[in-house]
Design an enzyme around this catalytic site. Structure first.
Site, PDB file in Angstrom:
ATOM      1  N   LYS A  68      10.121   4.894   6.621  1.00  0.00           N
ATOM      2  CA  LYS A  68      10.419   3.664   5.879  1.00  0.00           C
ATOM      3  C   LYS A  68      11.577   3.977   4.937  1.00  0.00           C
ATOM      4  CE  LYS A  68       5.621   1.965   5.565  1.00  0.00           C
ATOM      5  NZ  LYS A  68       4.358   2.147   4.772  1.00  0.00           N
ATOM      6  N   HIS A 103      -3.220  -6.117   2.822  1.00  0.00           N
ATOM      7  CA  HIS A 103      -2.318  -7.150   3.336  1.00  0.00           C
ATOM      8  C   HIS A 103      -2.992  -8.491   3.587  1.00  0.00           C
ATOM      9  CE1 HIS A 103       0.538  -3.794   4.965  1.00  0.00           C
ATOM     10  NE2 HIS A 103       0.522  -3.876   3.661  1.00  0.00           N
ATOM     11  N   GLN A 158      -6.254  -1.699   7.491  1.00  0.00           N
ATOM     12  CA  GLN A 158      -5.131  -2.581   7.151  1.00  0.00           C
ATOM     13  C   GLN A 158      -4.476  -3.234   8.365  1.00  0.00           C
ATOM     14  OE1 GLN A 158      -2.194  -1.265   3.960  1.00  0.00           O
ATOM     15  NE2 GLN A 158      -0.929  -1.017   5.776  1.00  0.00           N
ATOM     16  N   GLU A 159      -4.357  -2.494   9.489  1.00  0.00           N
ATOM     17  CA  GLU A 159      -3.574  -3.025  10.606  1.00  0.00           C
ATOM     18  C   GLU A 159      -4.183  -2.697  11.967  1.00  0.00           C
ATOM     19  OE1 GLU A 159       0.473  -1.601  10.118  1.00  0.00           O
ATOM     20  OE2 GLU A 159       0.324  -1.803   7.951  1.00  0.00           O
ATOM     21  N   GLU A 197      -2.273   5.649  12.345  1.00  0.00           N
ATOM     22  CA  GLU A 197      -1.444   5.999  11.198  1.00  0.00           C
ATOM     23  C   GLU A 197      -2.337   6.153   9.966  1.00  0.00           C
ATOM     24  OE1 GLU A 197       1.672   3.129  10.725  1.00  0.00           O
ATOM     25  OE2 GLU A 197       1.658   3.346   8.557  1.00  0.00           O
ATOM     26  N   ASP A 221       2.088   8.389   7.111  1.00  0.00           N
ATOM     27  CA  ASP A 221       2.887   7.440   6.334  1.00  0.00           C
ATOM     28  C   ASP A 221       2.827   7.873   4.861  1.00  0.00           C
ATOM     29  OD1 ASP A 221       3.895   5.264   4.916  1.00  0.00           O
ATOM     30  OD2 ASP A 221       2.411   3.829   5.629  1.00  0.00           O
ATOM     31  N   HIS A 268       8.973  -1.202   9.041  1.00  0.00           N
ATOM     32  CA  HIS A 268       9.198  -2.190   7.983  1.00  0.00           C
ATOM     33  C   HIS A 268       8.276  -1.890   6.803  1.00  0.00           C
ATOM     34  CE1 HIS A 268       5.580  -4.869   9.292  1.00  0.00           C
ATOM     35  NE2 HIS A 268       5.295  -3.601   9.332  1.00  0.00           N
ATOM     36  N   ARG A 269       8.302  -2.751   5.778  1.00  0.00           N
ATOM     37  CA  ARG A 269       7.291  -2.777   4.723  1.00  0.00           C
ATOM     38  C   ARG A 269       6.569  -4.117   4.793  1.00  0.00           C
ATOM     39  NH1 ARG A 269       7.508   1.779   1.349  1.00  0.00           N
ATOM     40  NH2 ARG A 269       5.300   1.203   1.194  1.00  0.00           N
ATOM     41  N   SER A 270       5.454  -4.209   4.100  1.00  0.00           N
ATOM     42  CA  SER A 270       4.735  -5.488   4.118  1.00  0.00           C
ATOM     43  C   SER A 270       5.539  -6.583   3.416  1.00  0.00           C
ATOM     44  CB  SER A 270       3.342  -5.336   3.511  1.00  0.00           C
ATOM     45  OG  SER A 270       3.412  -4.738   2.235  1.00  0.00           O
ATOM     46  N   ASP A 314      -3.496   1.186  11.850  1.00  0.00           N
ATOM     47  CA  ASP A 314      -3.147   1.808  10.572  1.00  0.00           C
ATOM     48  C   ASP A 314      -4.254   1.477   9.581  1.00  0.00           C
ATOM     49  OD1 ASP A 314      -2.210   2.859   8.253  1.00  0.00           O
ATOM     50  OD2 ASP A 314      -0.447   1.559   8.074  1.00  0.00           O
ATOM     51  N   SER A 325       0.868  -1.180   0.000  1.00  0.00           N
ATOM     52  CA  SER A 325       0.000   0.000   0.000  1.00  0.00           C
ATOM     53  C   SER A 325       0.898   1.221   0.000  1.00  0.00           C
ATOM     54  CB  SER A 325      -0.934  -0.010   1.214  1.00  0.00           C
ATOM     55  OG  SER A 325      -0.220   0.137   2.422  1.00  0.00           O
ATOM     56  N   GLU A 364       1.909  -9.515   7.131  1.00  0.00           N
ATOM     57  CA  GLU A 364       2.789  -9.100   8.226  1.00  0.00           C
ATOM     58  C   GLU A 364       2.688 -10.029   9.422  1.00  0.00           C
ATOM     59  OE1 GLU A 364       2.235  -4.886   8.834  1.00  0.00           O
ATOM     60  OE2 GLU A 364       3.070  -4.423   6.869  1.00  0.00           O
ATOM     61  N   LYS A 389       7.548  -0.220  14.169  1.00  0.00           N
ATOM     62  CA  LYS A 389       6.423  -1.024  13.680  1.00  0.00           C
ATOM     63  C   LYS A 389       7.019  -2.086  12.770  1.00  0.00           C
ATOM     64  CE  LYS A 389       3.426   0.098  10.049  1.00  0.00           C
ATOM     65  NZ  LYS A 389       2.119   0.450   9.437  1.00  0.00           N
TER      66      LYS A 389
HETATM   67  P1  PGA Z   1       3.152  -1.336   2.916  1.00  0.00           P
HETATM   68  O1  PGA Z   1       2.222  -1.092   4.175  1.00  0.00           O
HETATM   69  O2  PGA Z   1       4.500  -1.720   3.352  1.00  0.00           O
HETATM   70  O3  PGA Z   1       2.405  -2.428   2.192  1.00  0.00           O
HETATM   71  O4  PGA Z   1       3.133  -0.041   2.137  1.00  0.00           O
HETATM   72  C1  PGA Z   1       2.682  -0.687   5.410  1.00  0.00           C
HETATM   73  C2  PGA Z   1       1.969   0.550   5.869  1.00  0.00           C
HETATM   74  O5  PGA Z   1       1.022   1.041   5.217  1.00  0.00           O
HETATM   75  O6  PGA Z   1       2.358   1.063   6.897  1.00  0.00           O
HETATM   76 ZN    ZN Z   2       0.887   2.754   6.797  1.00  0.00          ZN
END
Ligand code: PGA
Ligand code: ZN
Length: 425
Positions: free
Chosen positions: A335, A153, A161-162, A283, A310, A363-365, A240, A40, A203, A386
């Site tokens: 990131k 994810h 998403q999270e 986030e 982000d 991190h990233r996904s 997030d 994302s 993740e 994170k």
């Molecule tokens: P991504 O997602 O690594 O898939 O971009 C992580 C986030 O949105 O924080």
């Molecule tokens: Zn994010």
């Protein structure tokens, strides 16, 4: 000085190709870095160069980026001093020649930037966190552990998403990991008992067939309580929603829930969730293209909730500065591959700290066994990281590295705890 650079194509945690770089210095010191990849992604991230050759890895090959590492980039940086990170990164940026690293690829450039830093640390016989952060680097971050996955994810209908837990009440980082692990396993049991799948998303968090944030938060809250911890005191909730993924034509389009929320309704909805659940940090609560919405939310929640940008900042110092000037967010997610060099990453962290914004290393996904971000979290003293759930080695590798760092620091180590999120009590 840099004596040899070798790039190669490896695979990440999703089985997609990514760039790995080995650097050798004239004194024999070695550094290796592997580059992560997002799903994302923010629209203004530095460019991840893919081959687009449908005959290999469904077009996702990175032979082009690897070719640049072994060719143009190696030619330009061989002989440079590894300790002169800013000089090196400047050479890489200039060689690329674009504003967003579109020519050589941020994946090629970041691999070299980080591998050189690690080789330089090795040359000084220092762990990376101390090489980058100096002798004051001894703050262990609060982990934000993503134990329910949705959005881009996972394949479930969850729009957000999270859903994360942050053990702010732990005394040490190792204890935070233990607390997170315990809750993760309680949640597994609870989900099973309710007839849900305990398969995990990208993740390492569970990806049950839930539709609303309320349903997910109830499960997570219940798991915290049933494990014996006090929500909000021992462990706080973090989300997030990654709203840029579902902001369309000026509205937030919740396809899982089957409803749309206007910008004002989105603000009200988030304020309501924060009022009903111990959520200390959100986030991307608003989309990268909804700066007015961001400011509305800041007025409403900015004083008592960490609101982390982000997609809206993309670890880009210029975008962050603009946000600081105009009242967007009070925290920034960092990131490394969103911007593409270590020097620029550290500049963004510095700009955030000087403005009173908190910083979350991330991190990233799509990840690898590379643990550089664990060291960078300690190096910058940012106090928060994170890096996924309590499953999948690509996620736990970072937690394990932080456990080692804490052990190595011994009595000097300090766990960031609740102040890290700007929480006063
Ligand atoms: P991504 O997602 O690594 O898939 O971009 C992580 C986030 O949105 O924080
Ligand atoms: Zn994010």
């Amino acid at each position: 000085a840099i004596a040899r650079i070798t790039g190669r194509e490896i695979v990440d945690s999703r089985g997609n190709p990514t760039v790995e770089v080995d650097v050798e210095l004239t004194d024999g010191s070695l550094g290796r870095a592997a580059v992560p990849s997002g799903a994302s992604t923010g629209a203004r991230e530095a460019v991840e160069l893919r081959d687009e050759d449908p005959g290999r890895f469904h077009g996702k090959g990175v032979q082009g980026a690897v070719g640049f590492v072994n060719g143009e980039i190696a030619d330009a940086v061989l002989g440079l001093e590894a300790e002169e990170q800013a000089v090196l990164d400047g050479v890489l940026i200039e060689l690329d020649g674009t504003a967003n690293k579109a020519r050589l690829g941020a994946n090629a450039i970041l691999g070299v930037s980080l591998a050189v830093a690690k080789a330089a640390a090795a040359a000084h016989r220092l762990p990376l966190y101390r090489y980058v952060g100096g002798v004051d680097a001894r703050l262990l971050p609060v982990p934000m552990m993503n134990i329910v996955n949705g959005g881009a994810h996972a394949d479930n209908p969850l729009d957000f998403q999270e859903f994360m837990i942050a053990p702010i009440g732990a005394a040490t980082f190792a204890e935070a990991v233990r607390m997170g692990s315990e809750v993760f396993h309680t949640l597994r049991r609870d989900l099973l008992a309710a007839g849900h799948s305990t398969a995990v998303g990208d993740e390492g968090g569970f990806a049950p067939n839930l539709r609303t944030a309320d349903e997910a938060l109830e499960f997570v809250l219940g798991a915290i309580e049933r494990t014996g911890y006090k929500p909000g005191q021992d462990i706080t909730l973090v989300m997030d929603p990654a709203t840029s993924e579902f902001f369309r034509d000026g509205v937030y389009d919740y396809t899982g829930e089957g409803l749309r929320r206007t910008v004002q309704e989105q603000v009200d909805y988030l304020a309501d969730l924060v009022a009903r659940y111990p959520v200390a940090s959100i986030e991307d609560p608003m989309a990268e293209d909804d700066l007015d919405g961001w400011r509305l939310l800041m007025t409403r929640l900015g004083d008592h909730c960490q609101l982390t940008g982000d997609d809206v900042f993309c670890t880009n110092e210029a975008l962050l500065r603009e946000g600081i000037r105009t009242g967007v967010a009070n925290s920034v997610l960092v990131k490394v591959n969103q911007i593409g060099t270590l020097t620029e990453t550290l500049a963004t962290v510095g700009a955030a700290h000087r403005a009173g914004y908190t910083v979350v290393m991330s991190h990233r996904s799509g990840e690898t066994e590379d643990t550089t971000i664990a060291d960078l979290a300690v190096a910058t003293g940012c106090g928060q990281i994170k890096t996924g759930s309590l499953s999948r080695s690509d996620r736990t590798a970072k937690y394990n590295q932080l456990i080692r760092i804490e052990e190595e620091l011994g009595a000097q180590a300090r766990y960031a705890g609740r102040e890290a999120l700007g929480l006063r009590r």
